[in-house]
Design a protein around this motif. Structure first.
Motif, PDB file in Angstrom:
ATOM      1  N   GLU A  43       0.832  -1.211   0.000  1.00 18.68           N
ATOM      2  CA  GLU A  43       0.000   0.000   0.000  1.00 18.68           C
ATOM      3  C   GLU A  43       0.867   1.262   0.000  1.00 18.68           C
ATOM      4  N   LEU A  44       1.888   1.256   0.874  1.00 14.81           N
ATOM      5  CA  LEU A  44       2.753   2.435   0.973  1.00 14.81           C
ATOM      6  C   LEU A  44       3.586   2.613  -0.295  1.00 14.81           C
ATOM      7  N   TYR A  45       4.028   1.495  -0.866  1.00 13.32           N
ATOM      8  CA  TYR A  45       4.839   1.569  -2.082  1.00 13.32           C
ATOM      9  C   TYR A  45       4.020   2.174  -3.230  1.00 13.32           C
ATOM     10  N   GLN A  46       2.777   1.700  -3.378  1.00 14.77           N
ATOM     11  CA  GLN A  46       1.917   2.234  -4.443  1.00 14.77           C
ATOM     12  C   GLN A  46       1.611   3.718  -4.197  1.00 14.77           C
ATOM     13  N   TYR A  47       1.481   4.087  -2.921  1.00 10.61           N
ATOM     14  CA  TYR A  47       1.227   5.497  -2.576  1.00 10.61           C
ATOM     15  C   TYR A  47       2.393   6.377  -3.035  1.00 10.61           C
ATOM     16  N   PHE A  48       3.624   5.924  -2.746  1.00  9.82           N
ATOM     17  CA  PHE A  48       4.800   6.701  -3.145  1.00  9.82           C
ATOM     18  C   PHE A  48       4.963   6.734  -4.666  1.00  9.82           C
ATOM     19  N   LEU A  49       4.579   5.636  -5.340  1.00  7.99           N
ATOM     20  CA  LEU A  49       4.617   5.639  -6.801  1.00  7.99           C
ATOM     21  C   LEU A  49       3.698   6.721  -7.363  1.00  7.99           C
ATOM     22  N   GLY A  50       2.501   6.819  -6.791  1.00  5.95           N
ATOM     23  CA  GLY A  50       1.543   7.839  -7.229  1.00  5.95           C
ATOM     24  C   GLY A  50       2.069   9.247  -6.984  1.00  5.95           C
ATOM     25  N   ILE A  51       2.708   9.438  -5.817  1.00  2.10           N
ATOM     26  CA  ILE A  51       3.269  10.751  -5.488  1.00  2.10           C
ATOM     27  C   ILE A  51       4.373  11.128  -6.471  1.00  2.10           C
ATOM     28  N   LEU A  52       5.245  10.165  -6.764  1.00  2.00           N
ATOM     29  CA  LEU A  52       6.360  10.419  -7.682  1.00  2.00           C
ATOM     30  C   LEU A  52       5.845  10.767  -9.075  1.00  2.00           C
ATOM     31  N   ASP A  53       4.780  10.077  -9.478  1.00  2.00           N
ATOM     32  CA  ASP A  53       4.165  10.348 -10.783  1.00  2.00           C
ATOM     33  C   ASP A  53       3.588  11.763 -10.813  1.00  2.00           C
ATOM     34  N   SER A  55       0.716  21.532   0.018  1.00  2.00           N
ATOM     35  CA  SER A  55      -0.158  20.553   0.669  1.00  2.00           C
ATOM     36  C   SER A  55       0.353  19.136   0.413  1.00  2.00           C
ATOM     37  N   LEU A  56       0.788  18.872  -0.821  1.00  2.00           N
ATOM     38  CA  LEU A  56       1.330  17.556  -1.154  1.00  2.00           C
ATOM     39  C   LEU A  56       2.574  17.261  -0.319  1.00  2.00           C
ATOM     40  N   VAL A  57       3.468  18.258  -0.225  1.00  5.71           N
ATOM     41  CA  VAL A  57       4.705  18.068   0.549  1.00  5.71           C
ATOM     42  C   VAL A  57       4.375  17.757   2.003  1.00  5.71           C
ATOM     43  N   ASP A  58       3.490  18.549   2.583  1.00  4.45           N
ATOM     44  CA  ASP A  58       3.140  18.369   3.999  1.00  4.45           C
ATOM     45  C   ASP A  58       2.489  17.011   4.250  1.00  4.45           C
ATOM     46  N   ASN A  59       1.590  16.624   3.341  1.00  4.88           N
ATOM     47  CA  ASN A  59       0.874  15.346   3.522  1.00  4.88           C
ATOM     48  C   ASN A  59       1.814  14.150   3.433  1.00  4.88           C
ATOM     49  N   VAL A  60       2.711  14.174   2.459  1.00 10.06           N
ATOM     50  CA  VAL A  60       3.620  13.037   2.277  1.00 10.06           C
ATOM     51  C   VAL A  60       4.575  12.926   3.463  1.00 10.06           C
ATOM     52  N   LEU A  61       5.150  14.060   3.888  1.00  8.69           N
ATOM     53  CA  LEU A  61       6.092  14.013   5.021  1.00  8.69           C
ATOM     54  C   LEU A  61       5.385  13.661   6.324  1.00  8.69           C
ATOM     55  N   GLU A  62       4.101  14.044   6.438  1.00 13.25           N
ATOM     56  CA  GLU A  62       3.303  13.664   7.613  1.00 13.25           C
ATOM     57  C   GLU A  62       3.066  12.151   7.614  1.00 13.25           C
ATOM     58  N   ARG A  63       2.905  11.583   6.388  1.00 11.37           N
ATOM     59  CA  ARG A  63       2.672  10.144   6.257  1.00 11.37           C
ATOM     60  C   ARG A  63       3.903   9.339   6.711  1.00 11.37           C
ATOM     61  N   THR A  64       5.074   9.956   6.636  1.00  6.96           N
ATOM     62  CA  THR A  64       6.301   9.246   7.035  1.00  6.96           C
ATOM     63  C   THR A  64       6.544   9.310   8.541  1.00  6.96           C
ATOM     64  N   VAL A  80      11.670   9.803  -2.836  1.00  6.14           N
ATOM     65  CA  VAL A  80      10.569  10.754  -2.644  1.00  6.14           C
ATOM     66  C   VAL A  80      10.903  11.754  -1.538  1.00  6.14           C
ATOM     67  N   VAL A  81      11.398  11.262  -0.402  1.00  2.00           N
ATOM     68  CA  VAL A  81      11.726  12.147   0.730  1.00  2.00           C
ATOM     69  C   VAL A  81      12.846  13.118   0.333  1.00  2.00           C
ATOM     70  N   GLU A  82      13.832  12.605  -0.385  1.00  2.00           N
ATOM     71  CA  GLU A  82      14.949  13.441  -0.823  1.00  2.00           C
ATOM     72  C   GLU A  82      14.457  14.599  -1.696  1.00  2.00           C
ATOM     73  N   LEU A  83      13.479  14.342  -2.562  1.00  4.20           N
ATOM     74  CA  LEU A  83      12.959  15.375  -3.454  1.00  4.20           C
ATOM     75  C   LEU A  83      12.086  16.395  -2.717  1.00  4.20           C
ATOM     76  N   LEU A  84      11.438  15.958  -1.648  1.00  7.18           N
ATOM     77  CA  LEU A  84      10.489  16.836  -0.959  1.00  7.18           C
ATOM     78  C   LEU A  84      11.120  17.681   0.149  1.00  7.18           C
ATOM     79  N   LEU A  85      12.228  17.227   0.720  1.00  7.57           N
ATOM     80  CA  LEU A  85      12.816  17.933   1.871  1.00  7.57           C
ATOM     81  C   LEU A  85      13.137  19.406   1.595  1.00  7.57           C
ATOM     82  N   PRO A  86      13.621  19.784   0.395  1.00  8.35           N
ATOM     83  CA  PRO A  86      13.888  21.213   0.167  1.00  8.35           C
ATOM     84  C   PRO A  86      12.650  22.093   0.275  1.00  8.35           C
TER      85      PRO A  86
END
Length: 639
Positions: A44-54, A68-77, A93-99
Motif C-alpha cells: 500500500e505504501l509503495y503504491q502510494y509513493f509511486l503515485g506521489i512520484l508520478d 499541501s502535497l509536501v506536507d501530507n507526504v512528510l506527515e505520512r512518514t 521521494v523524501v529526498e525530493l520533498l525535503l527542500p
C-alpha cells in the motif's frame, strides 16, 4: 586521407548506457511484486509513493496544492522515517520533498536521523537523504547572509591586500522567510553534521557513500554553489516550466560562492590540515574516490584562505604530481584508471612524463589545481609538469584536455609566449588527430592575454595549407578545420559540415587586434557562400563576432550589409539565419536598416511561412514599417 572528420570510437557508443528512468524502474519492481530495494515497505505504501512520484513528475502549478502535497507526504512518514528512507523509492521521494518541507518537518528529520548518523552515512540509500538534509539546512542557515550575485571570487594575484573587515561578522543582508529559531536550528544541525564528518574523516574518506557526505559538507562550509563542469541537480518536483534550470557551460572560469559564517570557514581549514598530514596523502590523488574529494577541497579552500590554498597546491605538486625523485616505471598497479601513454598519435619524440599523467584521477585533480592556482603557483605547476612536454600531451587522446585547461587558466603574457612557441608548429598534428579543442584554447588565450596573435594566424594558415591563391578561403577552411587540399573550393555555395571548434576559432580571430585576413576573406566570399555559413547552427555565430568585433572596421560591416542585399528574406526564413540577420540589423545604420526593411516588406507574406520568419517580422516590426516608414524610423532612431 578522407575528407571526413575523425570519428569517435564506435565501441564507446555501443557501450554507452541509456539514462535510467527511476519511475519506470520502480513500476517494474511493483509488477514483479517487489516493493523496491533496501528496507521492506508495504504494498500500500509503495503504491502510494509511486503515485506521489508520478504526480511530482507531471508538475503541480498551484503553490498551495504543492505545499499541501509536501506536507501530507512528510506527515505520512511520521514515526516510520528510518524505515522509509531505507527503501529506494521512499528515499527518493523524501529526498525530493525535503527542500520544500516546513520547518517542523525538517527539524523532525534532524532529530530522527542524527542519532543514527554512523549507519546512515554509509548506506547506499539513506546517505542521499543525509546529504539533502545537510544542503537544505545549510541553505536556510545562510540565506539571510546573501546579497544579489553572491560572492564572486576575485582574480587578483597574491599581492598584499587589506584584510576584509566583513570576515569578522556577517550582518544579515536579506530578510529570511524562516523564523530566527528555525534558522538557528538549521545552523546548528549543519555544523553538527560537518563536525561529525570531520571527526570520522579517516573512515569516511574510503567509504563510497560517506565520501560524498564529506564533499557536501565541505561545499556547504565554503559556500560553493556549483563546481566547475557540474550541472545543477535535477529535482523531479518541477514547480513550473519557467523554473526549469539550464545547465551552465562547462568549465566555469569564475567560481561563485555564497557568504558563510566564519565558523564554517574554520572547519574547512581543519579539513585541509587533517588531510595534509596523513602519511598516505601523496597517494590520494591517484584514486577516483579520494581525487574527487581533494578537487572539492581545492575549490573550497580557495574561498577561505589563499595561503592555505598555496600550501596545499605545493604539497600536491611536490609529493603527488611530480615529486623530485620520480622515475618513469610505466607500471603501477596502485593507480586507478591508468592512461595509455603509448597511444600517442604525434610524430614528436616521446619524453618521460611525470606520474600525474599516468592516472586519470590525478589528471582531473591537476586540472582543478590549475583553475584555483594564482600566478606564481601556476608557473610552478607549468615548470614541473608541462614544460617541453606540451606537443606530446596535446596530441594524446585524454591528456589534451589537460593542456586545454593549462591555456584556459593562463593570465599573463610571459607564461603564454613559451607555451605558444612550443606548440605553434604542431597545429597541423592537432588537426590531423582531431584534438582541435587545444587550438580553440590556444586562440582564446592569445585573445585574452593579447599576445602572439599574428603568429597564431601564421601557424593556423600553415596548418590549413593556405597559399596566396586560396587566401580568400581562409575563413571557410578555418570553419571546416580541414587543409585546402582536402576541400572542394568550387562547392562552397552548397551546404557543408562546419566544425564547432572551427567556428569558435574564427570568432576569436575576428576579435583579435588585427583581424584583417579573416575580415577580408569573409568579404571576398559571394553572397550565396556567406548564406551557407550564416544559415548554419555553428556558422551563424560568426555574424555575431563580425558585427561586434572591436577591431572590425565600420566600412567592413557596411560592405557585409550591402553584400547580403537580396538575401535578407532567405536569412529571415531560416532558424539560424534569422538570428544572424538580427545581429547584422543591430550593427546597421538607420539608412541601411531602411534598405533591409524595404527588401523584407516587399514580400512580407513569405515571412509568415516559417515560425522564425514570423518572429523576425514581429521583432523588426515589418507591419509597422509598411504602415508608416516615417514612424518606424522615429522608433528605431538611436537604437
Amino acid at each position: 586521407m578522407s575528407e571526413e572528420q575523425p570519428q569517435s570510437d564506435p565501441n564507446k557508443r555501443k557501450n554507452r548506457k541509456r539514462p535510467k528512468n527511476f519511475l519506470k524502474n520502480a513500476k517494474m519492481y511493483a509488477k514483479k511484486g517487489q516493493w523496491g530495494r533496501g528496507t521492506k515497505m508495504s504494498e500500500e505504501l509503495y503504491q502510494y509513493f509511486l503515485g506521489i512520484l508520478d504526480a511530482m513528475k507531471q508538475g503541480i502549478e498551484d503553490s498551495e496544492e504543492r505545499q499541501s502535497l509536501v506536507d501530507n507526504v512528510l506527515e505520512r512518514t511520521k514515526g516510520d522515517e528510518l524505515n522509509i528512507i531505507g527503501n529506494q523509492l521512499g528515499c527518493r521521494v523524501v529526498e525530493l520533498l525535503l527542500p520544500y518541507s516546513s520547518p517542523e518537518d525538517l527539524e523532525r528529520y534532524f532529530e530522527v536521523l542524527y542519532p543514527e548518523l554512523r549507519r546512515l552515512c554509509s548506506d547506499n540509500f539513506t546517505s542521499h537523504v543525509v546529504e539533502t538534509l545537510l544542503r537544505v539546512a545549510s541553505d536556510r542557515a545562510t540565506e539571510h547572509l546573501q546579497s544579489e550575485g553572491g560572492n564572486n571570487e576575485d582574480s587578483e594575484d597574491e599581492a598584499p591586500k587589506k584584510k576584509a573587515k566583513l570576515e569578522l561578522k556577517l550582518e544579515p543582508k536579506t530578510e529570511s522567510k524562516y523564523s530566527k529559531e528555525h534558522v538557528q536550528n538549521c545552523y546548528e544541525f549543519a555544523l553538527k553534521i560537518c563536525k561529525y564528518a570531520l571527526n570520522n574523516l579517516e573512515d569516511f574518506v574510503w567509504d563510497a557513500y560517506a565520501n560524498h557526505i564529506l564533499r557536501s559538507a565541505i561545499k556547504c562550509l565554503s559556500g560553493i554553489t556549483l563546481l566547475p563542469n557540474e550541472k545543477p541537480k535535477v529535482n523531479m518536483f518541477i514547480i513550473d516550466n519557467k523554473e526549469k534550470q539550464i545547465p551552465p557551460s562547462p568549465f566555469i572560469k569564475k567560481m561563485v560562492y555564497k557568504n558563510v559564517p566564519e565558523e564554517y570557514k574554520e572547519l574547512v581549514k581543519e579539513f585541509v590540515k587533517r588531510l595534509s598530514v596523513w602519511p598516505q596523502f601523496k597517494d590520494l590523488a591517484y584514486q577516483n574516490i579520494t581525487s574527487g574529494l581533494l578537487q572539492v577541497l581545492l575549490y573550497a579552500i580557495k574561498n577561505v584562505d589563499k595561503g592555505l590554498t598555496r600550501d596545499l597546491l605545493k604539497q600536491l605538486l611536490n609529493e603527488s604530481f611530480a615529486p623530485d625523485d620520480w622515475v618513469s616505471t610505466g607500471n603501477d598497479d596502485k593507480k586507478e584508471d591508468k592512461i595509455d601513454l603509448d597511444n600517442n598519435e604525434s610524430d614528436a619524440p616521446n619524453c618521460s612524463l611525470p606520474p600525474v599523467f599516468e592516472s586519470e584521477p590525478a589528471v582531473r585533480l591537476l586540472e582543478a589545481a590549475l583553475l584555483v592556482s594564482k600566478k606564481k603557483m601556476y608557473t610552478q605547476i607549468y615548470a614541473k609538469c608541462f614544460i617541453n612536454r606540451l606537443s606530446q600531451l596535446a596530441t594524446m587522446p585524454m591528456l589534451n584536455f589537460t593542456v586545454q585547461r593549462l591555456f584556459d587558466n593562463c593570465q599573463i603574457k610571459e607564461e603564454l609566449e613559451p607555451m605558444f612557441d612550443e606548440l605553434s608548429s604542431k597545429l597541423g598534428d592537432l588537426l590531423a588527430c582531431g584534438n582541435t579543442g587545444v587550438v580553440v584554447s590556444l586562440a582564446k588565450a592569445c585573445l585574452r592575454v593579447k599576445a602572439r596573435q599574428t603568429q597564431f594566424l601564421a601557424s593556423l594558415e600553415s596548418a590549413l595549407k593556405i597559399t596566396p591563391e586560396n587566401q580568400k578561403y581562409f575563413p571557410v577552411l578555418c570553419l571546416r578545420l580541414l587543409p585546402a587540399d582536402r576541400v572542394d573550393l568550387a562547392t562552397l555555395d552548397k551546404e557543408y559540415f562546419i566544425n564547432v571548434h572551427g567556428s569558435v576559432i574564427l570568432q576569436s580571430i575576428l576579435d583579435f587586434q588585427r583581424p584583417a585576413k579573416a575580415v577580408s576573406g569573409l568579404l571576398e566570399l559571394s553572397a550565396s557562400e556567406l548564406l551557407v555559413i550564416f544559415c548554419d547552427a555553428k556558422g551563424s555565430h560568426v555574424a555575431d563576432a563580425f558585427c561586434k568585433g572591436q577591431f572590425v572596421g565600420v566600412k567592413a560591416r557596411d560592405k557585409m550589409i550591402w553584400k547580403l542585399k537580396g538575401y535578407y528574406q532567405t536569412l529571415a526564413l531560416s532558424q539560424h539565419g534569422s538570428r544572424a540577420l538580427e545581429r547584422i540589423f543591430d550593427a546597421a545604420s538607420l539608412e541601411q536598416k531602411v534598405k533591409i526593411m524595404t527588401e523584407m516588406s516587399d514580400k512580407s507574406n513569405l515571412l509568415n511561412s516559417t515560425k522564425f520568419g514570423r518572429l523576425v517580422a514581429a521583432k523588426l516590426d515589418v507591419e509597422g514599417f509598411k504602415a508608416s516608414q516615417k514612424k518606424w524610423e522615429e522608433k528605431w532612431k538611436g537604437k
